[in-house]
Write an enzyme that holds these catalytic residues in place. Sequence first.
Site, PDB file in Angstrom:
ATOM      1  N   ASP A  33     -21.488 -18.064   3.193  1.00 33.90           N
ATOM      2  CA  ASP A  33     -21.181 -19.426   3.938  1.00 33.90           C
ATOM      3  C   ASP A  33     -22.365 -20.766   3.861  1.00 33.90           C
ATOM      4  OD1 ASP A  33     -22.970 -18.823   6.029  1.00 33.90           O
ATOM      5  OD2 ASP A  33     -21.644 -18.962   7.512  1.00 33.90           O
ATOM      6  N   ASP A  82     -26.300 -16.802   0.960  1.00 34.81           N
ATOM      7  CA  ASP A  82     -26.593 -15.758   2.237  1.00 34.81           C
ATOM      8  C   ASP A  82     -25.550 -14.463   2.006  1.00 34.81           C
ATOM      9  OD1 ASP A  82     -24.524 -17.097   3.170  1.00 34.81           O
ATOM     10  OD2 ASP A  82     -25.305 -16.863   5.315  1.00 34.81           O
ATOM     11  N   SER A 116     -23.958 -12.429   8.610  1.00 33.63           N
ATOM     12  CA  SER A 116     -24.492 -13.783   8.008  1.00 33.63           C
ATOM     13  C   SER A 116     -25.620 -13.511   7.258  1.00 33.63           C
ATOM     14  CB  SER A 116     -24.600 -14.803   8.748  1.00 33.63           C
ATOM     15  OG  SER A 116     -24.544 -16.382   8.048  1.00 33.63           O
ATOM     16  N   ASP A 148     -23.081 -13.637   3.771  1.00 31.74           N
ATOM     17  CA  ASP A 148     -21.640 -13.658   4.004  1.00 31.74           C
ATOM     18  C   ASP A 148     -21.085 -14.770   3.240  1.00 31.74           C
ATOM     19  OD1 ASP A 148     -22.585 -15.661   5.550  1.00 31.74           O
ATOM     20  OD2 ASP A 148     -20.947 -15.596   6.954  1.00 31.74           O
TER      21      ASP A 148
END
Length: 447
Positions: free
Chosen positions: A243, A239, A100, A241
């Site tokens: 999410d 960010d 992440s 990833d």
Amino acid sequence: MRRFFGTDGIRGVVNEDLTPELAYKLSRAIVGYFGNVKGKKVIIGSDTRNSKDMLKSALVAGFTSGGMNVLDVGVISTPALSYLVKNQDEVLLGVMISASHNPVEYNGIKIFKNDGFKLDDDVEAEIENYLLKEDNYYRANPREIGVIYDFSHIKEKYKNYLREIINGNFEGYKVMLDCAFGSLSEIAPEVFRELGAEVVAYNTKYNGLNINENCGAVYPETSKKLFLNSGAHIGFTYDGDGDRVIAFSENGEIIDGDIMLGILAKYLKEKGLLKGDKIVGTIMTNLGLEEYLKNINVELIRTKVGDRYVLDEILKYGLNLGGETSGHIILFDYMSTGDGLLTSLFLLKILKEKGVKLSELAKDIKIFPQVHEKVSVKGLNITEDMEKRFIEITEEVINGKNIRYIVRKSGTEPVVRITLEGDVPKEYLNELVLEIKSRIIDLLSNF
């Protein structure tokens, strides 16, 4: 106490905490837990960090040895993988390789059920038990070993879904995107352009090492400089990833997850679409948002930090909106996890529908000053007694002033996080939080 799974799957420094051996054992443990997996399918995707191939190879070896077929979707966002797992036939699980917002030295493994939700805590605990046992789990005979399929094309299904949700176009809007050299580097600019927006995209040429590096949602001030030079009407920074998202108004004001929640809550309530007239935040959610929500007759339910806990409360109360200050926003009518791209598209949809600028939607939400610090606890076993002492130190420094505090051990990094918040000057909060940090460091030096 679980050894491997944290609040967001397994995560750690690559080749130290998270090794290919552990990844292989994990996939074998999953084979053991689920039993007869021969011929079952698992979707595997990742963000852009260079360790993805090593970890993916290890996971694939464990799954295919048990007879599972692997659908490799390549670089993808976490929410996109969650959506595809739910909407692809005959898939048992989804596996996302990502850390992440963490730097490239970290990576992680998140597992999704075929309903698009992350594994329950008790299932993760059971899989850990299998991981720690000797591997006597099913191995396919040579003719039934699983194979890998290139399934990168099914990302189009996710893009089509987003376009259906928006059901319109963004012609006339210029949008700045900071993609953090991560999962959304290609798909985010594509979707906005396909919807008619003019796009200025930064930090899209990833090389495996530059994910989240001084860019993206973790560094909003850096992204803000890019936005101010872009000439765009609105900006979004993601960010690694995909999410989470932070937005920028036309004048460069940073619009964090709390402000976005307030905007979304009001919009949905006006439409009669906000279920229960409640939304879910966390212990970190700003008091200013809570005051704003009271004024529009919306209740804030607080929970622990982590989008999985936000989701738990959404499910518990039958709600459809929740999120975190960091920019994880769950629009549960559409997705079962935080989705930075969906959130940014939805915000622009609101702007176009209302014919206003983002600053106008945000102006009534007064965010109280909030400061954050963290203390490294790597290699230390933080006991409950130590955590109580951290809180005592904090209360001693605050000394009865009307300041809200949160001191907690992170679920994703070996750090203790300190947060102070209040309707006081930020400089004053900074003085206090640095004093608290210094005293906690002194305390830890004795262990």
